[in-house]
Design an enzyme around this catalytic site. Structure first.
Site, PDB file in Angstrom:
ATOM      1  CD  GLU A 179      -2.739  -1.164   2.515  1.00  0.00           C
ATOM      2  OE1 GLU A 179      -3.848  -1.722   2.480  1.00  0.00           O
ATOM      3  OE2 GLU A 179      -2.279  -0.620   3.548  1.00  0.00           O
TER       4      GLU A 179
ATOM      5  CG  HIS B 198     -11.315   2.426   9.059  1.00  0.00           C
ATOM      6  ND1 HIS B 198     -11.768   2.028  10.288  1.00  0.00           N
ATOM      7  CD2 HIS B 198     -10.755   1.321   8.483  1.00  0.00           C
ATOM      8  CE1 HIS B 198     -11.505   0.735  10.452  1.00  0.00           C
ATOM      9  NE2 HIS B 198     -10.895   0.273   9.374  1.00  0.00           N
TER      10      HIS B 198
ATOM     11  NE  ARG C  17      -4.333 -13.018  -0.170  1.00  0.00           N
ATOM     12  CZ  ARG C  17      -3.975 -12.457  -1.321  1.00  0.00           C
ATOM     13  NH1 ARG C  17      -3.715 -13.250  -2.348  1.00  0.00           N
ATOM     14  NH2 ARG C  17      -3.876 -11.175  -1.431  1.00  0.00           N
TER      15      ARG C  17
ATOM     16  CD  GLU D 119      -7.072  -6.037  -2.366  1.00  0.00           C
ATOM     17  OE1 GLU D 119      -6.817  -5.900  -1.144  1.00  0.00           O
ATOM     18  OE2 GLU D 119      -6.215  -6.290  -3.222  1.00  0.00           O
ATOM     19  CG  ASN D 120     -12.314  -9.349   0.999  1.00  0.00           C
ATOM     20  OD1 ASN D 120     -11.657  -9.314  -0.045  1.00  0.00           O
ATOM     21  ND2 ASN D 120     -12.364 -10.424   1.769  1.00  0.00           N
TER      22      ASN D 120
ATOM     23  CE  LYS E 241      -4.028  -3.745  -1.815  1.00  0.00           C
ATOM     24  NZ  LYS E 241      -3.920  -4.946  -0.935  1.00  0.00           N
TER      25      LYS E 241
END
Length: 546
Positions: free
Chosen positions: A259, A377, A489, A457-458, A372
């Site tokens: 990321e 959050h 996954r 993505e989850n 990504k």
């Protein structure tokens, strides 16, 4: 489809009839027809438990094709299976392969299990799979010595299964499963630890290189950017037969866990459900050098001595120190504006370098390049947004920190992957003042403004509470993702009866969002597989033995 978990002396059977008449959480086909179930001992393959090796669980998979008349297309409304799986907004569904699909000795781990899993996904109507390709595996022993054989074998398996392949180039290490950086890079780091990120106490983060060394020739006379480019060029050359046909997308690794961020939360307390503010990662000598240069150029040399002295520690609440306090915090001071602007701009410049590299390398290969962006959050409902600030995003109640990020993506003609699309506000700890939904909406707004397509993505393979319903909102709602969705996954839990029926329902919803019961012909025996493939009645058994 029939899924069974076999315990010591008993089996718990969960039957998911692939069809379109809802019955509780499952579905039954029209006329109450059932898919036929077969299993052969020599078809047995092995999957692992969700946190260990794949040898603790077993997947048995058999396909039987029975001649049947195809569904007449003029009797079916909405999207058909002849086209690739899409929602109304064109979302393509991928499933992530295990992180350790290829071992550090370049063998395919559990090849038979993966082959069976690929067939199961193909029958369901999944578009493709995502494959992590690790720097520490492909260039393990020496700089410029590449070994692609294991990954080429997986690409060949995916191609033969009739699936697409999305590749993630991972220039970071993984702790679980343990996949280190290349040996030769770690050896350099032993004598030159400043190639790694460093926090205020001098602790090094050794799972990826510091962005401050991007253009420094510290890797046997070459810069990391040069090394990344040569890696990408070797990959492109070696996988050219698959590029643009089987391989349709490539994610460029941009930092920790792939990321675009600093490793600001890597020392969080594992026992606490409430994440702390994180720490700024600007204390390796190269980051300090860049900060000092920027401070002197700005006419405030004393501001270049280090990061904020009154910031919180990794697992501390933002209000435990003076910097992040909502009211009266020094994050609103002129110094903080200077530091946070510099800190975030360094991250964006790093992302620009690597996405530009990837775009120029793969631009003529018929693939799409992705990067990504994390979803930091926690503490989003505070004024200072500390988790985002320490991760490198200058986003506060007074400032939009994602506008420049989206602008960087569109500059390089890249698409953005956003994780956490299974997260909802209602299932977050109240004390964390978190809002994944609001943060996703803000980033999506910046992407729309600049015309950046968003993939999703989850958050994790174990799943978030209410995760599937939240994913459906992101796939079918007014603010749906624009491109692919990579479900993470594959593994034992993925095929378990607690999980797989729900995933199957997600695939059905994605492929046939407007297919109604009355659209199916009455005079023919119709199974879900015949809807998906439009040419046969196909049955499959997925059986996980624990």
């Amino acid at each position: 489809m029939e899924v069974s978990v076999i315990g010591n002396s008993q089996a718990t059977m969960v039957r998911a009839e692939l069809g379109y008449r809802e019955l509780g959480s499952f579905c039954l086909p029209r006329n109450n027809l059932q898919n036929k179930i077969l299993c052969r001992r020599n078809d047995s393959v092995w999957f692992a438990s969700r946190s260990a090796t794949w040898r603790k669980a077993q997947l048995r998979y058999t396909v039987k094709a029975v001649q049947s008349q195809p569904i007449r297309l003029d009797r079916v409304s909405g999207p058909t299976s002849a086209s690739r799986p899409k929602s109304r907004d064109g979302v393509r569904l991928f499933v992530g392969l295990p992180l350790d699909t290829v071992s550090d000795c370049n063998a395919v781990n559990h090849a038979r299990a993966i082959a069976a899993g690929l067939k199961a996904l193909k029958l369901l109507g999944v578009e493709g799979v995502e494959l992590p390709i690790w720097w520490g595996v492909a260039e393990k022993e020496a700089m410029g010595k590449y070994e692609w054989s294991g990954y080429l074998a997986v690409a060949d398996m995916v191609q033969k299964a009739g699936l697409k392949l999305h590749v993630s180039l991972c220039f970071h290490a993984s702790k679980q499963p343990k996949i280190p950086l290349p040996k030769w890079v770690s050896q350099i780091g032993e004598s030159e630890p400043s190639i790694f990120y460093t926090d205020l106490t001098g602790q090094h983060y050794k799972d990826c290189l510091s962005l401050a060394v991007d253009d420094l020739p510290l890797l046997n006379g070459k810069t990391p950017v040069q090394i990344y480019r040569e890696f990408c060029e070797s990959f492109r050359s070696s996988f050219m037969p698959f590029m643009g046909s089987t391989i349709t997308g490539i994610s460029m690794g941009l930092g920790p866990d792939g990321e675009l961020r600093y490793p600001s939360h890597h020392r969080q307390a594992k026992t606490s459900k409430i994440p702390g503010a994180g720490e700024f990662q600007c204390y390796d000598k190269n980051m300090l050098r860049l900060l000092k240069q920027h401070a002197e150029a700005s006419g405030n040399p004393l501001w270049g001595l280090g990061g904020p002295h009154d910031a919180s520690r990794y697992d501390e609440s933002p209000n435990s120190s003076g910097f992040f306090k909502d009211h009266g915090g020094s994050w609103e001071s002129p110094y903080a504006n200077f530091f946070l602007s510099w800190y975030s701009n360094q991250l964006i410049s790093h992302g620009n370098r690597l996405l530009s590299l990837a775009s120029s390398t793969f631009g003529e290969s018929g693939v799409t390049v992705y990067g990504k962006v994390p979803l930091m959050h926690s503490w989003y409902n505070t004024r200072s947004h500390p988790s985002e600030l320490t991760a490198g995003f200058f986003n506060t109640t007074n400032r939009d920190g994602y506008d420049a990020v989206a602008e960087m993506f569109v500059k390089n003609s890249c698409k953005m992957i956003l994780p956490g699309m299974d997260l909802s506000d209602e299932h977050q700890p109240h004390e964390s003042l978190s809002s994944p939904e609001s943060l996703l909406a803000q980033i999506r707004k910046a992407c729309k403004k600049h015309g950046v397509d968003v993939a999703g993505e989850n958050s994790s393979e174990s799943g978030a509470p209410g995760g599937f319903e939240q994913i459906k909102k992101k796939l079918f709602g007014a603010d749906a993702v624009d491109d692919l969705f990579a479900y993470q996954r594959m593994g034992a839990y993925f095929f378990s009866p607690e999980h797989f029926p729900s995933f199957t329902q997600l695939v059905r919803d994605l492929i046939q969002p407007r297919l109604h019961l009355d659209d199916l012909p009455e005079e023919e025996e119709v199974t879900a597989a015949s809807v998906v493939h439009n040419n046969s009645d196909t049955s499959v058994r997925v059986e996980a033995a624990v």
